[in-house]
Design a protein around this motif. Structure first.
Motif, PDB file in Angstrom:
ATOM      1  N   ARG A  86       0.828  -1.195   0.000  1.00  0.00           N
ATOM      2  CA  ARG A  86       0.000   0.000   0.000  1.00  0.00           C
ATOM      3  C   ARG A  86       0.868   1.252   0.000  1.00  0.00           C
ATOM      4  N   TYR A  87       0.237   2.371  -0.290  1.00  0.00           N
ATOM      5  CA  TYR A  87       0.922   3.666  -0.359  1.00  0.00           C
ATOM      6  C   TYR A  87       0.460   4.538   0.807  1.00  0.00           C
ATOM      7  N   SER A  88       1.336   5.439   1.228  1.00  0.00           N
ATOM      8  CA  SER A  88       0.971   6.300   2.351  1.00  0.00           C
ATOM      9  C   SER A  88       1.696   7.632   2.270  1.00  0.00           C
ATOM     10  N   THR A  89       1.144   8.601   2.953  1.00  0.00           N
ATOM     11  CA  THR A  89       1.790   9.906   3.100  1.00  0.00           C
ATOM     12  C   THR A  89       1.361  10.487   4.436  1.00  0.00           C
ATOM     13  N   SER A  90       2.135  11.437   4.929  1.00  0.00           N
ATOM     14  CA  SER A  90       1.773  12.141   6.157  1.00  0.00           C
ATOM     15  C   SER A  90       2.074  13.621   5.968  1.00  0.00           C
ATOM     16  N   PHE A  91       1.296  14.475   6.602  1.00  0.00           N
ATOM     17  CA  PHE A  91       1.475  15.913   6.450  1.00  0.00           C
ATOM     18  C   PHE A  91       0.857  16.640   7.631  1.00  0.00           C
ATOM     19  N   HIS A  92       1.366  17.823   7.873  1.00  0.00           N
ATOM     20  CA  HIS A  92       0.930  18.597   9.032  1.00  0.00           C
ATOM     21  C   HIS A  92      -0.342  19.375   8.740  1.00  0.00           C
ATOM     22  N   VAL A  93      -1.265  19.330   9.680  1.00  0.00           N
ATOM     23  CA  VAL A  93      -2.457  20.177   9.673  1.00  0.00           C
ATOM     24  C   VAL A  93      -2.647  20.670  11.105  1.00  0.00           C
ATOM     25  N   PRO A  94      -2.813  21.964  11.337  1.00  0.00           N
ATOM     26  CA  PRO A  94      -3.062  22.449  12.697  1.00  0.00           C
ATOM     27  C   PRO A  94      -4.287  21.764  13.307  1.00  0.00           C
ATOM     28  N   HIS A  95      -4.190  21.435  14.597  1.00  0.00           N
ATOM     29  CA  HIS A  95      -5.279  20.683  15.238  1.00  0.00           C
ATOM     30  C   HIS A  95      -6.598  21.455  15.233  1.00  0.00           C
ATOM     31  N   GLN A  96      -6.532  22.789  15.071  1.00  0.00           N
ATOM     32  CA  GLN A  96      -7.764  23.580  15.042  1.00  0.00           C
ATOM     33  C   GLN A  96      -8.681  23.186  13.886  1.00  0.00           C
ATOM     34  N   ILE A 148      -1.347  14.124  10.120  1.00  0.00           N
ATOM     35  CA  ILE A 148      -2.404  13.315   9.514  1.00  0.00           C
ATOM     36  C   ILE A 148      -1.742  12.322   8.568  1.00  0.00           C
ATOM     37  N   LYS A 149      -2.198  11.082   8.591  1.00  0.00           N
ATOM     38  CA  LYS A 149      -1.636  10.043   7.725  1.00  0.00           C
ATOM     39  C   LYS A 149      -2.734   9.477   6.835  1.00  0.00           C
ATOM     40  N   ILE A 150      -2.378   9.219   5.580  1.00  0.00           N
ATOM     41  CA  ILE A 150      -3.321   8.660   4.610  1.00  0.00           C
ATOM     42  C   ILE A 150      -2.719   7.383   4.035  1.00  0.00           C
ATOM     43  N   PHE A 151      -3.517   6.327   3.991  1.00  0.00           N
ATOM     44  CA  PHE A 151      -3.085   5.052   3.421  1.00  0.00           C
ATOM     45  C   PHE A 151      -4.037   4.676   2.289  1.00  0.00           C
ATOM     46  N   GLY A 152      -3.484   4.168   1.188  1.00  0.00           N
ATOM     47  CA  GLY A 152      -4.299   3.769   0.057  1.00  0.00           C
ATOM     48  C   GLY A 152      -3.627   2.713  -0.785  1.00  0.00           C
ATOM     49  N   SER A 153      -4.405   2.130  -1.692  1.00  0.00           N
ATOM     50  CA  SER A 153      -3.880   1.045  -2.528  1.00  0.00           C
ATOM     51  C   SER A 153      -3.029   1.557  -3.678  1.00  0.00           C
ATOM     52  N   ASN A 154      -3.147   2.878  -3.993  1.00  0.00           N
ATOM     53  CA  ASN A 154      -2.297   3.453  -5.028  1.00  0.00           C
ATOM     54  C   ASN A 154      -2.050   4.931  -4.723  1.00  0.00           C
ATOM     55  N   ALA A 155      -1.041   5.492  -5.401  1.00  0.00           N
ATOM     56  CA  ALA A 155      -0.623   6.867  -5.130  1.00  0.00           C
ATOM     57  C   ALA A 155      -1.700   7.881  -5.498  1.00  0.00           C
ATOM     58  N   SER A 156      -2.435   7.625  -6.567  1.00  0.00           N
ATOM     59  CA  SER A 156      -3.468   8.571  -7.015  1.00  0.00           C
ATOM     60  C   SER A 156      -4.554   8.744  -5.969  1.00  0.00           C
ATOM     61  N   ASN A 157      -4.958   7.653  -5.345  1.00  0.00           N
ATOM     62  CA  ASN A 157      -5.987   7.739  -4.311  1.00  0.00           C
ATOM     63  C   ASN A 157      -5.505   8.532  -3.102  1.00  0.00           C
ATOM     64  N   VAL A 158      -4.249   8.308  -2.729  1.00  0.00           N
ATOM     65  CA  VAL A 158      -3.668   9.042  -1.598  1.00  0.00           C
ATOM     66  C   VAL A 158      -3.630  10.535  -1.907  1.00  0.00           C
ATOM     67  N   LYS A 159      -3.216  10.893  -3.130  1.00  0.00           N
ATOM     68  CA  LYS A 159      -3.178  12.298  -3.530  1.00  0.00           C
ATOM     69  C   LYS A 159      -4.570  12.911  -3.523  1.00  0.00           C
ATOM     70  N   ALA A 160      -5.544  12.156  -4.004  1.00  0.00           N
ATOM     71  CA  ALA A 160      -6.915  12.665  -4.057  1.00  0.00           C
ATOM     72  C   ALA A 160      -7.438  12.956  -2.659  1.00  0.00           C
ATOM     73  N   ALA A 161      -7.149  12.065  -1.709  1.00  0.00           N
ATOM     74  CA  ALA A 161      -7.608  12.272  -0.333  1.00  0.00           C
ATOM     75  C   ALA A 161      -6.931  13.488   0.282  1.00  0.00           C
ATOM     76  N   ASP A 179     -14.880   7.821  -0.927  1.00  0.00           N
ATOM     77  CA  ASP A 179     -14.730   8.308  -2.296  1.00  0.00           C
ATOM     78  C   ASP A 179     -13.348   8.015  -2.868  1.00  0.00           C
ATOM     79  N   THR A 180     -12.321   8.054  -2.018  1.00  0.00           N
ATOM     80  CA  THR A 180     -10.938   7.908  -2.511  1.00  0.00           C
ATOM     81  C   THR A 180     -10.345   6.535  -2.203  1.00  0.00           C
ATOM     82  N   ARG A 181     -11.137   5.695  -1.544  1.00  0.00           N
ATOM     83  CA  ARG A 181     -10.681   4.341  -1.172  1.00  0.00           C
ATOM     84  C   ARG A 181      -9.371   4.418  -0.376  1.00  0.00           C
ATOM     85  N   THR A 182      -9.394   5.242   0.659  1.00  0.00           N
ATOM     86  CA  THR A 182      -8.212   5.412   1.510  1.00  0.00           C
ATOM     87  C   THR A 182      -8.613   5.253   2.978  1.00  0.00           C
ATOM     88  N   ASP A 183      -7.596   5.145   3.814  1.00  0.00           N
ATOM     89  CA  ASP A 183      -7.777   5.105   5.260  1.00  0.00           C
ATOM     90  C   ASP A 183      -7.038   6.317   5.835  1.00  0.00           C
TER      91      ASP A 183
END
Length: 353
Positions: free
Chosen positions: A61-71, A106-119, A90-94
């Protein structure tokens, strides 16, 4: 009707999105509507090339993480988790969001890179729409407070208060001379991470925007001369400002500089155009009726009350405040003063080589 024809826009990863109502609470329906109203920027719409998002693959699976303020977590999660669930569906991600009281990305996991980007793109849209509701904390500023301009401004203030007995005019409405500045644009930065990102953007903009433009002139000299105001009625002015002129240099370089800096931050998602303007309004505020409420305990004065500027405009329409050279551009903190009396800087770039 104007709001429908010219809705708010946000820039996310080089794409422009329409925000149908930036003042209302985001629901699952609104979030979907934001996503569907996507317009590619400059015809570029290849998701694989739209940003420099780092995506990791462990083989399954594919994943990414990025900062978002908790607010902004509540906006992303939605009531009973509805918005987060919709994005995941909609994006088939977790999507993993730190729980209340926890820190982390925030972390996003998906079956492909496109879905992760979309989320991620969906989350970015929500964050930007939510950011537009917040009061600005910082602004890009150009100091206009050299000794000559301060001296002339103080003389202007003295003459106006002595010669213009205008309705609603008080000394408290005049700008602090050490804080005279040109505003490029305002933004809301919620935590240290966002302040670091905005500082990095300003430093990048120096190399990509500021210095290439300034090479066309030996120095950027600016003269403050003449008066104008924001509204249409001189007898009920809220903001009186000095006009900005370029001195002994190529015409419109300053306007190009301001517009390109604003665009740079808009496309990074940290700033948006105000009042549907295509260009930054170049002005230096001299008198502002909002300053009245800051020093008044009278609830009647806490509502912005305009002043009559007719006599000021008649007497001082072409007043010359002097010339200054643009040496620095600041990422300034609102409502916070530095030891020199100017706004506390988060980042400063020099306009010299």
């Amino acid at each position: 009707m104007n709001d429908i024809l010219k809705p708010d826009l946000v820039w996310i990863d080089g794409r422009c999105y329409r925000v149908n109502d930036s003042n209302s609470e985001i629901t699952a329906f609104h979030e979907h509507d934001l996503y569907e109203n996507e317009v590619n920027y400059d015809g570029e719409g290849d998701e694989d090339d739209e940003d420099d998002l780092e995506i990791i693959s462990d083989g399954s699976r594919y994943s990414t993480s990025f900062h978002v303020p908790h607010q902004y977590f509540g906006y992303i999660i939605g009531k009973k988790g509805a918005i987060k669930s919709r994005i995941e569906s909609d994006t088939r991600t977790d999507i993993k969001i730190p729980k209340q009281g926890q820190t982390g990305d925030i972390k996003i996991f998906g079956s492909n890179a496109s879905n992760v980007k979309a989320a991620k793109r969906r989350i970015n849209i929500i964050v930007m729409s939510s950011r537009m509701k917040q009061k600005s904390t910082h602004f890009i500023s150009v100091p206009m407070n050299n000794a000559d301009i301060i001296k002339n401004f103080e003389l202007f203030k003295e003459n106006v208060l002595q010669n213009c007995q205008s309705k609603g005019l008080e000394e408290i409405l005049f700008q602090n001379p050490t804080k005279l500045h040109l505003t490029i644009g305002v933004m809301c930065l919620m935590d240290n991470e966002e302040r670091l990102i905005a500082s990095k953007l300003l430093m990048e903009a120096k190399e990509k925007v500021v210095m290439p433009l300034l090479k066309s002139c030996a120095s950027m000299k600016i003269r403050l001369r003449g008066l104008s105001y924001m509204n249409d009625e001189p007898s009920a002015i809220e903001v009186l400002y000095a006009r900005v002129e370029e001195e002994d240099g190529p015409v419109s370089v300053l306007q190009q500089l301001a517009d390109r800096l604003a665009d740079y931050f808009c496309k990074a998602g940290y700033m948006h155009r105000e009042y549907d303007r295509d260009n930054v309004k170049l002005h230096v505020t001299l008198i502002n009726s909002k300053y009245r409420s800051k020093s008044s305990n009278d609830i009647r004065k806490q509502v912005t009350m305009p002043f009559d500027g007719s006599e000021i405009l008649k007497r001082y329409a072409h007043y010359d405040f002097g010339v200054t050279t643009i040496k620095e551009i600041h990422l300034s903190q609102r409502f916070t003063m530095g030891i020199d009396g100017y706004y506390q800087p988060t980042c400063i770039i020099s306009c010299d080589e």
